[in-house]
Design a protein around this motif. Sequence first.
Motif, PDB file in Angstrom:
ATOM      1  N   ILE A 258      58.017 106.128  59.284  1.00 59.46           N
ATOM      2  CA  ILE A 258      58.501 105.143  57.846  1.00 59.46           C
ATOM      3  C   ILE A 258      59.026 106.419  56.953  1.00 59.46           C
ATOM      4  CG2 ILE A 258      58.518 104.028  56.057  1.00 59.46           C
ATOM      5  CD1 ILE A 258      56.343 102.225  57.679  1.00 59.46           C
ATOM      6  N   GLU A 259      60.210 106.658  56.801  1.00 56.93           N
ATOM      7  CA  GLU A 259      60.640 107.417  55.581  1.00 56.93           C
ATOM      8  C   GLU A 259      61.626 106.382  54.686  1.00 56.93           C
ATOM      9  OE1 GLU A 259      60.838 110.983  55.300  1.00 56.93           O
ATOM     10  OE2 GLU A 259      60.159 111.738  57.181  1.00 56.93           O
ATOM     11  N   SER A 260      61.488 107.254  53.408  1.00 58.15           N
ATOM     12  CA  SER A 260      62.240 106.715  52.457  1.00 58.15           C
ATOM     13  C   SER A 260      63.912 106.695  52.756  1.00 58.15           C
ATOM     14  CB  SER A 260      62.100 107.547  51.021  1.00 58.15           C
ATOM     15  OG  SER A 260      62.487 108.734  51.251  1.00 58.15           O
ATOM     16  N   PRO A 261      64.714 105.832  52.023  1.00 57.89           N
ATOM     17  CA  PRO A 261      66.034 105.774  52.516  1.00 57.89           C
ATOM     18  C   PRO A 261      66.813 107.221  52.289  1.00 57.89           C
ATOM     19  CG  PRO A 261      65.513 104.122  51.002  1.00 57.89           C
ATOM     20  CD  PRO A 261      64.367 104.867  51.081  1.00 57.89           C
ATOM     21  N   ALA A 262      67.428 107.479  53.061  1.00 60.73           N
ATOM     22  CA  ALA A 262      68.398 108.925  53.202  1.00 60.73           C
ATOM     23  C   ALA A 262      69.596 108.752  53.393  1.00 60.73           C
ATOM     24  CB  ALA A 262      67.632 109.961  53.970  1.00 60.73           C
TER      25      ALA A 262
ATOM     26  N   ALA B 178      52.538 108.849  49.936  1.00 66.64           N
ATOM     27  CA  ALA B 178      52.399 107.710  48.867  1.00 66.64           C
ATOM     28  C   ALA B 178      52.954 106.676  49.239  1.00 66.64           C
ATOM     29  CB  ALA B 178      52.549 108.401  47.312  1.00 66.64           C
ATOM     30  N   PHE B 179      54.262 106.622  49.755  1.00 67.55           N
ATOM     31  CA  PHE B 179      54.869 105.630  49.847  1.00 67.55           C
ATOM     32  C   PHE B 179      54.277 104.714  51.195  1.00 67.55           C
ATOM     33  CE2 PHE B 179      59.060 103.685  51.925  1.00 67.55           C
ATOM     34  CZ  PHE B 179      59.049 102.567  51.294  1.00 67.55           C
TER      35      PHE B 179
ATOM     36  N   TRP C 114      64.584  92.619  37.921  1.00 67.17           N
ATOM     37  CA  TRP C 114      64.899  93.707  38.550  1.00 67.17           C
ATOM     38  C   TRP C 114      64.826  93.668  40.090  1.00 67.17           C
ATOM     39  CZ3 TRP C 114      63.749  93.901  33.547  1.00 67.17           C
ATOM     40  CH2 TRP C 114      64.452  95.114  32.960  1.00 67.17           C
ATOM     41  N   ASP C 115      63.913  92.853  40.503  1.00 66.65           N
ATOM     42  CA  ASP C 115      63.951  92.730  42.222  1.00 66.65           C
ATOM     43  C   ASP C 115      65.335  91.943  42.576  1.00 66.65           C
ATOM     44  OD1 ASP C 115      61.505  93.668  42.356  1.00 66.65           O
ATOM     45  OD2 ASP C 115      60.388  91.848  43.225  1.00 66.65           O
TER      46      ASP C 115
ATOM     47  N   ASN D 231      64.669  99.142  51.656  1.00 69.44           N
ATOM     48  CA  ASN D 231      65.350  99.759  50.278  1.00 69.44           C
ATOM     49  C   ASN D 231      64.782  99.087  49.231  1.00 69.44           C
ATOM     50  OD1 ASN D 231      67.133 101.042  51.992  1.00 69.44           O
ATOM     51  ND2 ASN D 231      68.800  99.702  51.660  1.00 69.44           N
ATOM     52  N   LEU D 232      64.502  97.945  49.192  1.00 65.30           N
ATOM     53  CA  LEU D 232      63.936  96.997  48.201  1.00 65.30           C
ATOM     54  C   LEU D 232      62.543  97.742  47.965  1.00 65.30           C
ATOM     55  CD1 LEU D 232      64.284  94.873  46.146  1.00 65.30           C
ATOM     56  CD2 LEU D 232      63.545  93.114  47.888  1.00 65.30           C
ATOM     57  N   ASP D 233      61.729  97.805  48.905  1.00 66.56           N
ATOM     58  CA  ASP D 233      60.274  98.206  48.938  1.00 66.56           C
ATOM     59  C   ASP D 233      60.419  99.655  48.325  1.00 66.56           C
ATOM     60  OD1 ASP D 233      58.878  95.963  49.420  1.00 66.56           O
ATOM     61  OD2 ASP D 233      58.663  96.460  51.487  1.00 66.56           O
ATOM     62  N   TRP D 234      61.218 100.515  48.587  1.00 65.83           N
ATOM     63  CA  TRP D 234      61.201 101.774  48.173  1.00 65.83           C
ATOM     64  C   TRP D 234      61.559 101.840  46.709  1.00 65.83           C
ATOM     65  CZ3 TRP D 234      59.893 106.561  48.287  1.00 65.83           C
ATOM     66  CH2 TRP D 234      60.417 107.497  47.642  1.00 65.83           C
TER      67      TRP D 234
END
Length: 689
Positions: A206-210, A171-172, A413-414, A221-224
């Motif tokens: 592309i993976e979410s931050p880990a 979905a990301f 928030w951003d 990080n910001l887009d996640w």
Amino acid sequence: MNKKLPPISSKAPVMLHGADYNPEQWLRYPEVLQEDIRLMKLSGSNVMSVGIFSWVSLEPEEGVFQFGWLDNLLDSFEANGIYAFLATPSGSRPAWMSAKYPEVLRVERNRVRNLHGVRHNHCYTSPVYREKTALINSKLAERYAHHPAVIGWHISNEFGGECHCELCQTAFRDWLKVKYDHNLDELNHAWWATFWSHTYTSWEQIESPAPHGETQVHGLNLDWRRFVSERTIDFCQHEIDSVRSYNPELPITTNMHNIDGVDYRELAKILDVISWDAYPDWHYTEDDDDARLAAWTAFHHDMYRTFKHKPYLLMESTPSLTNWQSVSKLKRPGMHKLSSLQAIAHGSDSVQYFQWRKSRGSSEKFHGAVLDHSGHGETRVFRDVAEVGRTLAGLTDVVGTTTPVETAIIFDWDNRWAIKDAQGIRNSGLRYEETVVEHYRGLWELGIPVDVIGSGDELSAYKLVIAPMQYLITEENGKRIEKYVEQGGTFLATYWSGVVGETDLCHLGGFPGPLRRTLGIWAEETEGLHSRDLNGVVMQDGNFLKLTGEYDAHEIAELIHLEGAEALGHYRSDFYAGRPALTLHRLGEGKAYHLATRVKDQGFYVDLYAAIADKAGIRRTLDCELPTGVTAQLRTDGEQEYIFVQNFSGREQTVVLDNQEYTDLETGTAAPEVLNLEVNGLVMLKRKV
């Protein structure tokens, strides 16, 4: 002219007073449930939030529903003049679901799937979880949407957290494809992915931050964070859609609490009513300064009110203490009423608590409640709650009134997410929220009402707009602020502003980027200072604001050049002594101020905003001096103004009123010229517009 708005529910056109209620915990104790009704009425409670974590009590087995206990409860409420916000139970799903459908369980940043437990431990993307929540919600709506006791929907509870499962990863990536128009080169440029050879050559990489993977690409990080927020809001919308059609007249809310994970300004757009949960740790600040904490809390009250510019709900607070703060102190005499009425002063039409009755076991058995384990009303806490109930019963005329505001503070928030990820100037603490509240407190101490807005919101309604540490700002919003000033507005920005744009790439050509022409300065360097370092701002003789003397400064200092602005104050010491620290730029019909350093003295912000407000013609709630720690807030229906004078100073205070005629709201008699405020005391006044 401000007008009175309709009550949140036409069934209950009064101040709402009540609590979270969990009768399913007490089904084996029918005498307890019977006594609860009696004590609710005795305490002046007229509304309860029910069903918040009741899923397994409503659906003990898949597809097997039991509603008898909830039928009896709501019927009993109706018979006794008590109303209910009916919750959807998605905040905590049954164990049978976790066992049969493991995909509903959340996967953490380390890519390990959680076991069943706690709450909000579920995946907002999971088709199974969405299907099951829609089913239980529709069953509730079909049965209760027209029940006379139900006055609104309480969607889930304190949405938050993130899931890193493969469903969410897919979905990301899909979300990113839409955002970057299916152009991977644009994504790599927006994230500056050539840094450390982090360029992506396929979307599947592309993976979410880990913690064991990528954490240093700030654009990622910001887009996640944006994706997680949007996914959470989308799930809330999914829940709303599952109940709305059964009775479109029922207002819908969800209670907000933790601002870290969800952009509440965006979440607010899909809700009918804003509600939030306030748990300030009174009497526990390191400097024993309840006034600072009161300003912090007031800021959040104003933020939630501003989301829709209409009354909101204080959905949860504690009538005594919590069980999760580092030290659980009791509220001192007077503080329960003072803190409860603080919410009303800032625009709430309710005071509600977590919880009605203390749980007998598990993690919240020692969390504050209206009723202790003793089970009776012969307690200090119950008497405090009943006193608030009586007070609220006399404030029906205040219901639906609004707050006239001429000043706004920008809080995005951003920007907040980007600042916390910045890795620059002061990693020991940039203190964005604290900085915003420092500025807000200057206005709060003066009794100047404030809206808390986003950088994309309309500015023309305000005489003064303040943007502390607007680190992330787009070119478009920079132009909007420039136009606002040119057309006669007053604007104030600080250090560490105009640094990056939407994807966290630094603005080129000199900081503060899109604000440079508005402020008339160039910020050459910004320095973080050690806690032991101290500088100061020395006011220029004869400056425009007529401020005098000097104020200590610390933590952050910016070296700026004047590009049309004039210096109102200079640095006191170090190698940049004599360089501008506070500036004014006249642009078009307006004025733009820039504060280049973090001033340590809270009195500076009071002095600064008193002078700016005077120049801008901004009205204070009371045209008189307020002692430090005492504030005055205002609500109006356009004909009458309701004023709440609140004493958070920790000592007795007096306020000499101006020459207008005031009525004491609680006694109905003429107010004296001098108000005597007890410790943790307040006075509520009324005057004609």
